[in-house]
Scaffold this active site. Structure first.
Site, PDB file in Angstrom:
ATOM      1  N   THR A   1      45.111  78.188  54.936  1.00 15.27           N
ATOM      2  CA  THR A   1      44.434  79.492  54.877  1.00 15.27           C
ATOM      3  C   THR A   1      45.456  80.546  55.274  1.00 15.27           C
ATOM      4  O   THR A   1      45.928  80.558  56.420  1.00 15.27           O
ATOM      5  CB  THR A   1      43.248  79.542  55.869  1.00 15.27           C
ATOM      6  OG1 THR A   1      42.342  78.503  55.531  1.00 15.27           O
ATOM      7  CG2 THR A   1      42.532  80.878  55.776  1.00 15.27           C
TER       8      THR A   1
ATOM      9  N   LYS B   1      38.019  82.685  50.037  1.00 13.41           N
ATOM     10  CA  LYS B   1      37.904  82.048  51.358  1.00 13.41           C
ATOM     11  C   LYS B   1      37.643  83.096  52.465  1.00 13.41           C
ATOM     12  O   LYS B   1      36.747  82.935  53.296  1.00 13.41           O
ATOM     13  CB  LYS B   1      39.206  81.271  51.633  1.00 13.41           C
ATOM     14  CG  LYS B   1      39.472  80.892  53.063  1.00 13.41           C
ATOM     15  CD  LYS B   1      38.857  79.598  53.456  1.00 13.41           C
ATOM     16  CE  LYS B   1      39.044  79.352  54.940  1.00 13.41           C
ATOM     17  NZ  LYS B   1      38.337  78.209  55.430  1.00 13.41           N
TER      18      LYS B   1
ATOM     19  N   LYS C   1      41.117  83.890  63.381  1.00 15.74           N
ATOM     20  CA  LYS C   1      42.237  83.932  62.421  1.00 15.74           C
ATOM     21  C   LYS C   1      41.744  84.422  61.058  1.00 15.74           C
ATOM     22  O   LYS C   1      42.331  85.326  60.458  1.00 15.74           O
ATOM     23  CB  LYS C   1      42.852  82.530  62.288  1.00 15.74           C
ATOM     24  CG  LYS C   1      43.893  82.442  61.171  1.00 15.74           C
ATOM     25  CD  LYS C   1      44.279  81.023  60.799  1.00 15.74           C
ATOM     26  CE  LYS C   1      45.113  81.041  59.523  1.00 15.74           C
ATOM     27  NZ  LYS C   1      45.503  79.734  59.043  1.00 15.74           N
TER      28      LYS C   1
HETATM   29  P1  NAD Z   1      46.978  71.933  62.724  1.00 15.18           P
HETATM   30  O1  NAD Z   1      47.717  72.840  63.644  1.00 15.18           O
HETATM   31  O2  NAD Z   1      46.185  70.805  63.278  1.00 15.18           O
HETATM   32  O3  NAD Z   1      48.011  71.308  61.643  1.00 15.18           O
HETATM   33  C1  NAD Z   1      49.102  71.999  61.122  1.00 15.18           C
HETATM   34  C2  NAD Z   1      50.259  71.001  61.036  1.00 15.18           C
HETATM   35  O4  NAD Z   1      51.384  71.661  60.442  1.00 15.18           O
HETATM   36  C3  NAD Z   1      50.723  70.495  62.409  1.00 15.18           C
HETATM   37  O5  NAD Z   1      50.716  69.083  62.423  1.00 15.18           O
HETATM   38  C4  NAD Z   1      52.127  71.065  62.554  1.00 15.18           C
HETATM   39  O6  NAD Z   1      53.002  70.234  63.280  1.00 15.18           O
HETATM   40  C5  NAD Z   1      52.546  71.191  61.103  1.00 15.18           C
HETATM   41  N1  NAD Z   1      53.640  72.123  60.887  1.00 15.18           N
HETATM   42  C6  NAD Z   1      53.791  73.375  61.400  1.00 15.18           C
HETATM   43  N2  NAD Z   1      54.931  73.924  60.924  1.00 15.18           N
HETATM   44  C7  NAD Z   1      55.489  73.015  60.102  1.00 15.18           C
HETATM   45  C8  NAD Z   1      56.660  73.002  59.312  1.00 15.18           C
HETATM   46  N3  NAD Z   1      57.495  74.039  59.276  1.00 15.18           N
HETATM   47  N4  NAD Z   1      56.937  71.895  58.586  1.00 15.18           N
HETATM   48  C9  NAD Z   1      56.092  70.833  58.614  1.00 15.18           C
HETATM   49  N5  NAD Z   1      54.962  70.779  59.342  1.00 15.18           N
HETATM   50  C10 NAD Z   1      54.676  71.864  60.071  1.00 15.18           C
HETATM   51  O7  NAD Z   1      46.064  72.890  61.832  1.00 15.18           O
HETATM   52  P2  NAD Z   1      44.788  72.456  60.942  1.00 15.18           P
HETATM   53  O8  NAD Z   1      43.546  72.589  61.736  1.00 15.18           O
HETATM   54  O9  NAD Z   1      45.104  71.186  60.236  1.00 15.18           O
HETATM   55  O10 NAD Z   1      44.778  73.665  59.890  1.00 15.18           O
HETATM   56  C11 NAD Z   1      45.687  73.707  58.790  1.00 15.18           C
HETATM   57  C12 NAD Z   1      45.258  74.857  57.883  1.00 15.18           C
HETATM   58  O11 NAD Z   1      43.921  74.641  57.436  1.00 15.18           O
HETATM   59  C13 NAD Z   1      45.267  76.226  58.578  1.00 15.18           C
HETATM   60  O12 NAD Z   1      45.777  77.183  57.675  1.00 15.18           O
HETATM   61  C14 NAD Z   1      43.791  76.452  58.904  1.00 15.18           C
HETATM   62  O13 NAD Z   1      43.459  77.825  58.986  1.00 15.18           O
HETATM   63  C15 NAD Z   1      43.118  75.780  57.724  1.00 15.18           C
HETATM   64  N6  NAD Z   1      41.738  75.313  57.973  1.00 15.18           N
HETATM   65  C16 NAD Z   1      41.439  74.634  59.121  1.00 15.18           C
HETATM   66  C17 NAD Z   1      40.128  74.198  59.323  1.00 15.18           C
HETATM   67  C18 NAD Z   1      39.770  73.432  60.578  1.00 15.18           C
HETATM   68  O14 NAD Z   1      38.554  73.239  60.815  1.00 15.18           O
HETATM   69  N7  NAD Z   1      40.728  72.956  61.359  1.00 15.18           N
HETATM   70  C19 NAD Z   1      39.150  74.453  58.368  1.00 15.18           C
HETATM   71  C20 NAD Z   1      39.479  75.121  57.199  1.00 15.18           C
HETATM   72  C21 NAD Z   1      40.806  75.555  57.007  1.00 15.18           C
END
Ligand code: NAD
Length: 293
Positions: free
Chosen positions: A95, A170, A245
């Protein structure tokens, strides 16, 4: 159809999504900066790589699921555009802001890649179960190429329009969700102060014109309606930090587009205050605590 997929970002959401790709027969080349996330991906059947360029070698498609737009921009500029094979399909499920999504897709197109923005609705449970909803922005051809990969991770894959349209859909949806959760919470808090039984108010309003998803699927009151994070002291679910966010992204997009969003803006202010009072980790329906005082 793409068979070998590089998956970058195996956190709360990406971990489950990559596991579903493996379960549907894709070969998944995983990369994350976090060793524990990479280890979980390995246990789910992905091949774990300790460098992103190794993960990108020879793949048919790249899926990214990263925290924010700055990181997405950096990962594409520094790595994906450098190491992904010519013509690989690119899918960003993070997102992020509409402007960054459009910018990255424009660059990808100039480099000969098809690319879509494909953010998701549904939280960690839906990511694990493979029941996410994908809102997809991009050309008809890019959507058609991405559809089978997204369908392996979700139960609905919807073409929202051209590049950036997935992110636009979204944030409009989540702005509406933030505003309806605030409105639902204040209605319950006021009903309580007026001496109404809250189950009775739910029985009436859930069948009347005040009904919304925030009420009937995600009721912010414990013991009322279906089981929700309210029944678990607002643990789990969709964190206030993530709602904030999305509301910040929505406010930035509204300013760019010249859209008047008074309800969304008020919801953003309320979530801003609630998060900075130490509640960022609570489910977003805990905003009812603000109205209950
Ligand atoms: P998270 O922080 O659990 O996962 C993100 C991952 O990206 C982490 O494991 C981190 O180590 C990795 N990362 C960061 N920088 C990196 C890089 N340069 N190279 C490789 N890996 C890297 O976050 P999440 O909850 O999985 O959310 C991910 C996306 O999904 C976000 O954009 C969030 O807004 C969206 N989202 C989350 C939810 C939710 O309920 N968690 C729901 C809908 C959308």
């Amino acid at each position: 159809m793409a068979k070998r997929i590089a998956f970058i970002g195996l956190g709360n959401m990406g971990g489950g999504m990559a596991a579903n790709l493996v379960a549907k027969g894709f070969k998944v080349e995983a990369f994350d900066l976090d060793a524990a996330a990479l280890e979980r991906a390995k246990l789910a059947g992905c091949t774990a790589h300790t460098s992103i360029n190794a993960a990108l070698q020879g793949v048919d498609a790249v899926v990214t699921m990263l925290p924010n737009g700055t990181i997405v921009h950096n990962v594409f500029d520094n790595d994906v555009f450098k190491w992904a094979p010519a013509g690989a399909l690119l899918i960003d499920c993070s997102t992020i802001d509409v402007a960054t999504a459009r910018d990255v897709i424009t660059q990808a197109t100039a480099k000969g890649h098809q690319m879509v923005d494909a953010p998701v609705s549904g939280g960690i449970a839906a990511a694990n179960a493979g029941t996410l909803t994908f809102m997809v922005g991009g050309t008809d051809a890019a959507f058609a190429a991405a559809q089978p990969i997204l369908a392996a991770m979700g139960s609905a894959v919807i073409h929202a329009g051209g590049e950036g349209a997935g992110q636009a859909a979204k944030i409009c949806n989540n702005m509406l969700l933030g505003a309806t959760m605030v409105a639902t919470s204040e209605a319950f808090a006021m009903a309580e102060k007026l001496g109404l039984d809250l189950q009775t108010f739910y029985n009436i309003s859930s069948k009347a014109s005040g009904q919304s998803w925030s009420m009937t699927s995600y009721c912010p009151v414990a013991g009322v309606g279906p089981k929700t994070p309210a029944d678990n002291d607002y643990q789990g679910g969709f964190a206030t930090a993530l709602m904030l966010k999305d509301l910040r992204l929505a406010m930035a997009a509204a300013t760019d587009a010249g859209a008047d969003v008074p309800m969304g803006r008020r919801a953003a202010e309320l979530y801003e205050a609630f998060a900075s009072a130490g509640n960022a980790g609570l489910d977003f329906s805990a905003i009812i605590k603000t109205m209950r005082g």
